[in-house]
Enzyme design. Structure first.
Site, PDB file in Angstrom:
ATOM      1  N   LYS A  91      24.221  12.917  22.617  1.00  0.00           N
ATOM      2  CA  LYS A  91      24.361  11.905  21.552  1.00  0.00           C
ATOM      3  C   LYS A  91      24.163  10.494  22.074  1.00  0.00           C
ATOM      4  O   LYS A  91      23.784   9.586  21.317  1.00  0.00           O
ATOM      5  CB  LYS A  91      25.706  12.059  20.847  1.00  0.00           C
ATOM      6  N   THR A 110      29.043   7.016  17.834  1.00  0.00           N
ATOM      7  CA  THR A 110      28.323   6.300  18.889  1.00  0.00           C
ATOM      8  C   THR A 110      27.090   5.589  18.364  1.00  0.00           C
ATOM      9  O   THR A 110      26.689   4.556  18.909  1.00  0.00           O
ATOM     10  CB  THR A 110      27.935   7.273  20.018  1.00  0.00           C
TER      11      THR A 110
END
Length: 333
Positions: free
Chosen positions: A191, A248
């Site tokens: 990610k 994120t």
């Protein structure tokens, strides 16, 4: 319970705070003597979490002998440094010690997740139940401030996973469990690549539509890689996959997103990295995941373009052109 946290960075310190609040005796092993003094006298990590008061139950030390007293070791060292730094702690590793790794990355020189590297250092090749991974949407600052957070703890043994998750339990930190160690590790690592990409999108001013498309197709890519390696699809729909990816890519506390924002605004990668206080794992992870995907013949077009951007082969604007002009196809995983 006596628990050791190996590493003096922001996330290791935040987890030390959680573990102390959960009623454990916590020893934080680190190298920086000034930070050690500050943590033991002012109860603050001035380098990574300034102005946040930490529990007096956290004892910071440079002496690894304290590791002998702890049956749980939380490893909070940068991914690319673990193979180099962890062997020094092997003499203190006991027969009942369980490792809980919280780093997020793929080991670059081996193209392997940490669960296939770290256990070998401690002779755990035949006992995977003594290795666990913790991941999920969790900015260190918010964790340390006791803001509500949920993560997932992965261990190959279901009962051990449930036992370990309980040592982190507080009214504001909720820990789920799973047996999919590989999936949790991959979600937490991959990610970060898309977080850099999302930052680039925003740095270029390309808007919410573009960021949403990148996040969604990024989730498809990371799921493909995970399943090709034997992870569970469901894991990528959970906290360590979709949850961590969403945080994120959208949260301004993300170091990887900040790298992308600055790239999108025209700064050079080497200047960005040199100015940062903490490691942005997404940069080395991009190269590792790209090589891993090619070796497994997994199609990850966003990752491949991000590698070319970070290497300087493409500008961020050129990278978008490459992605938008790929052959049209049906949407699928």
């Amino acid at each position: 319970m006596s628990v050791a946290v190996i590493g003096g960075g922001s996330f290791g310190t935040a987890l030390a705070q959680i573990l102390a609040e959960a009623g454990n005796d916590v020893f934080q092993v680190m190298r920086d003597e000034k930070v050690i003094e500050a943590m033991n006298t002012r109860h603050e990590n001035p380098r990574y979490l300034p102005n946040i008061y930490l529990s007096e139950k956290i004892k910071a030390t440079k002496n690894p002998e304290v590791l002998r007293e702890c049956n749980y070791w939380v490893i909070a060292l940068p991914c690319q440094k673990q193979a180099e730094l962890l062997p020094q702690f092997k003499p203190y590793f006991g027969e009942l010690t369980t490792l809980i790794n919280v780093a997020k990355g793929i080991v670059l020189d081996r193209l392997l997740p940490l669960s296939m590297v770290v256990p070998k250092i401690f002779g755990l090749e035949d006992d995977s139940t003594r290795y666990a991974a913790l991941s999920g949407p969790s900015f260190a600052k918010e964790v340390a401030l006791n803001l509500p957070t949920a993560c997932v703890l992965a261990c190959s043994d279901e009962n051990r996973a449930a036992q370990i998750r309980d040592i982190f339990a507080t009214p504001y930190f909720r820990c789920y469990s799973t047996t999919d160690v590989l999936g949790v590790e991959l979600g937490g690592a991959v990610k970060n690549i898309y977080a850099i990409g999302a930052g680039i999108v925003d740095g270029l001013g390309y808007g919410d539509n573009a960021r949403a498309a990148l996040v969604t197709r990024g989730l498809a890519e990371m799921s493909r890689l995970g399943m090709a390696m034997g992870a569970f699809y469901e894991t990528f729909m959970g906290l360590s996959g979709l949850g961590d990816l969403s945080l994120t890519c959208n949260g301004d506390l993300s170091r990887n997103r900040q790298v992308g924002l600055r790239l999108g605004k025209g700064e050079k990668l080497e200047d960005i990295i040199a100015s940062m206080n903490s490691v942005a794992e997404g940069v080395p992870t991009t190269k590792a995941v790209s090589a891993l995907a090619r070796s497994l013949e997994v199609d990850m077009p966003i990752v491949f373009v991000m590698e070319r951007i970070l290497s300087g082969e493409l500008t961020p604007q050129e990278g978008l052109v490459v992605l938008m002009n790929r052959a049209r196809k049906a949407e699928k995983l």
